[in-house]
Design an enzyme around this catalytic site. Structure first.
Site, PDB file in Angstrom:
ATOM      1  N   ASP A  63       0.868  -1.174   0.000  1.00 49.82           N
ATOM      2  CA  ASP A  63       0.000   0.000   0.000  1.00 49.82           C
ATOM      3  C   ASP A  63       0.906   1.226   0.000  1.00 49.82           C
ATOM      4  OD1 ASP A  63      -2.072   1.850   0.394  1.00 49.82           O
ATOM      5  OD2 ASP A  63      -3.125   0.525   1.789  1.00 49.82           O
ATOM      6  N   ASP A 105      -2.950   4.691  -2.704  1.00 48.23           N
ATOM      7  CA  ASP A 105      -3.909   5.434  -1.889  1.00 48.23           C
ATOM      8  C   ASP A 105      -4.317   6.737  -2.583  1.00 48.23           C
ATOM      9  OD1 ASP A 105      -5.179   5.697   0.874  1.00 48.23           O
ATOM     10  OD2 ASP A 105      -4.012   7.551   0.793  1.00 48.23           O
ATOM     11  N   GLU A 154      -6.951   3.617  -5.490  1.00 47.26           N
ATOM     12  CA  GLU A 154      -8.100   4.103  -4.724  1.00 47.26           C
ATOM     13  C   GLU A 154      -8.508   5.439  -5.344  1.00 47.26           C
ATOM     14  OE1 GLU A 154      -9.348   5.098  -0.113  1.00 47.26           O
ATOM     15  OE2 GLU A 154      -7.397   5.737  -0.879  1.00 47.26           O
ATOM     16  N   HIS A 205     -10.317  -1.331   5.471  1.00 43.24           N
ATOM     17  CA  HIS A 205      -9.935  -0.690   6.737  1.00 43.24           C
ATOM     18  C   HIS A 205     -10.659   0.629   6.967  1.00 43.24           C
ATOM     19  CE1 HIS A 205      -7.577   1.013   3.534  1.00 43.24           C
ATOM     20  NE2 HIS A 205      -7.301   2.062   4.297  1.00 43.24           N
ATOM     21  N   ASP A 206     -11.339   1.155   5.943  1.00 39.31           N
ATOM     22  CA  ASP A 206     -12.041   2.431   6.065  1.00 39.31           C
ATOM     23  C   ASP A 206     -13.558   2.279   6.111  1.00 39.31           C
ATOM     24  OD1 ASP A 206      -9.814   4.088   6.110  1.00 39.31           O
ATOM     25  OD2 ASP A 206      -9.749   4.331   3.930  1.00 39.31           O
TER      26      ASP A 206
END
Length: 557
Positions: free
Chosen positions: A98, A199, A256, A332-333
């Site tokens: 990531d 990200d 993302e 995770h969000d």
């Protein structure tokens, strides 16, 4: 032509802080992940996506990177990472890193140097602007609240931070900055990593004008998201990144991309565009947001199934044959999907978890399974603000309750219990023992109390568990080309209780039927031929046109 390997792969996402603690400090780490690789292999996943493991002050749980070339000491050492990578490869598992290159930490060497003066080697690595009439350059508001501008006396300028003040945005207009990013990414490629999750990658190209935006009613700031997403040079930058980093390597790359449209994704993840393999879009994750735009995502009302169908269908049809999608319910969000779109009551938790898994895993795209999703893990149901660690949640509480007074404390706590990011970040539930087998010390975030009956140890020895159902789904994806290549068609578009669709190639058809309610439904599907066989279901028998509570079934013909 052979399809790329990542189109029929399944990715397992690991949030390192919460997966497995090996050294007794209450924080998950890299040796802990290495210890658990057999579990991921047993599940059947092909790729492990690791949330950021780089050196970081931890303001935003690792998404504020202070050294891209080093490992966060909380997680271990570079030797620990090398061991994890080697062991994963021995087991036939790939590792996807990531990476955060829209912004860094303000503790990063690049920023420390940049902040010193306007004429050093790093001075243009970040986005600096002069004051306007003694104030911030414009009225943009950040993702975590407040102005996106922070003043630095040594330069007598403001820097842009789309997220926390400790996360300054990198200046992608600067070719030296871009080259530094590519060199850093190649460092990890040369180590042998198998890909990158990038990200908020579609925020890197800022607009030419930094003019004021239009705030929502009652808000002092304009939301920066739509202003900076999918900027004018985004595709140029990603093509350059592809040429300098990805080309010549058989990597998996996913971006993302908040605020991305189908047409954006057709470029970003176009099959012939030489940018990324796929994108994470957010449309289906925003359907249960608050109808009051001032409150954003903070809400506790369920999604409307017709809205979900419309969104999923738009992306399935829009990208078919032109680009590639990622498929996810959890990360995770996001809060736990069984609590969000399913039914976490004991009588229905596993049924609805399997139903949601069925719906997702037969769509076109690459599925992502977030740690614990395969167990049907639920939201944490924290009851007080002090339970939370998530910066976004804490800031939102203070903003809406303490500063604006638009919500009561009880209402905001109810919203946090429903959709805080910490719902996904509670420690992995390995067994029913103290701290769920995650650590022999107090975990960094409280363990969900239901770990005594929702845990990996029990799931792996219990017939018909959610874990075994995910194993079956993953095997089918590896075995049936129609899941990868078939054309999607929505059925019963206006049905408020049942989601049904087909996937079809010239010689194979799948009919997927999912009841989103605890009530019995009756639906007749005339196109189902007599020789159709039931491929998978979350019930042991088939009642034909009758759909029981949260029933999911897939016919193959």
């Amino acid at each position: 032509m052979t399809n790329p390997w990542w189109q029929s792969a399944v990715v397992y996402q690991i949030y390192p802080r919460s997966f497995q603690d090996s050294n007794g400090d209450g924080i998950g780490d890299l040796p802990g992940i290495t210890q658990r690789l057999n579990y991921v292999k047993r599940l059947g996943a092909d790729v492990i996506w690791l949330n950021p493991i780089y050196r970081s002050p931890g303001v935003d749980n690792g998404y504020d990177i202070s050294d891209y070339y080093d490992i966060n000491p909380e997680f271990g050492t570079m030797a620990d990472f090398d061991q994890l990578l080697a062991t994963a490869h021995e087991k036939g598992l790939k590792i996807m890193m990531d990476i955060v290159v829209n912004h860094s930490s303000n503790q990063n060497k690049w920023f420390k140097e940049s902040a010193k003066s306007r004429d050093n080697a790093y001075s243009d690595y970040y986005i600096w602007r002069d004051p306007v009439d003694g104030h911030a350059p414009n009225n943009w508001g950040g993702f975590f609240g407040g102005s996106v501008w922070e003043y630095v006396e040594s330069r007598q300028q403001y820097y842009l931070h789309s997220f926390a003040v400790e996360q300054p945005d990198l200046n992608w207009e600067n070719p030296k900055l871009r080259q530094s990013v590519y060199d850093m990414m190649n460092f990890w490629v040369n180590k042998g990593v198998d890909g990158f999750r990038l990200d908020v990658i579609n925020l890197i190209s800022k607009p030419a004008s930094f003019a004021d935006g239009q705030p929502n009613d009652g808000e002092p700031y304009a939301d920066i998201g739509p202003i900076i997403a999918n900027g004018p040079r985004l595709n140029e930058y990603l093509q350059e990144m592809n040429k300098q980093v990805f080309a010549g390597h058989d990597l998996i790359t996913v971006g993302e991309t908040p605020n991305a449209t189908v047409s954006d994704a057709q470029r970003l993840a176009g099959l012939n565009e030489h940018e990324l393999n796929m994108v994470f879009e957010f449309e289906h994750m925003g359907l249960d947001g608050n109808p009051n735009p001032q409150l954003g995502k903070w809400n506790d009302q369920p999604v409307k199934l017709v809205d979900l169908k419309q969104s999923m269908t738009k992306w399935q049809n829009g990208l078919h044959g032109t680009a590639w999608n990622s498929l996810y319910w959890n990360n995770h969000d996001q809060p736990r999907i069984v609590s969000r779109f399913g039914d976490e009551r004991p009588a229905y938790r596993q049924r609805s978890a399997k139903m949601l898994a069925t719906l997702l895993h037969f769509l076109q795209g690459t599925p992502y399974v977030y740690e614990g999703e395969e167990l049907g893990m639920t939201n944490a149901h924290f009851t007080k603000l002090s339970d939370y660690q998530d910066l976004e949640s804490i800031n939102a509480y203070h903003h809406f309750v303490d500063e604006e007074g638009v919500l009561s404390a009880d209402t905001m706590l109810r919203y946090l219990a429903n959709c805080s990011r910490d719902n996904a970040r509670t420690p992995m539930q390995w067994n029913g023992a103290l701290n769920a087998g995650f650590s022999n010390a107090k975990p960094w975030l409280p363990v969900n109390p239901n770990h005594n009956h929702i845990n990996a140890e029990a799931a792996q020895v219990t017939p018909n568990s959610t874990f075994s159902y995910y194993q079956h789904l993953i095997k089918l994806r590896h075995q049936l080309p129609v899941i990868t290549t078939g054309k999607y068609q929505l059925l019963l578009a206006d049905d408020t209780s049942v989601y049904a669709y087909t996937r079809q190639t010239d010689d194979q058809t799948l009919l997927v039927i999912c009841n989103f309610t605890p009530e019995t439904q009756t639906r007749h599907f005339e196109q189902l031929p007599a020789d159709a066989r039931l491929l998978i279901s979350n019930y042991d028998d088939d009642h034909g046109d009758t759909l029981r509570a949260y029933e999911a079934k897939v016919y193959y013909y």
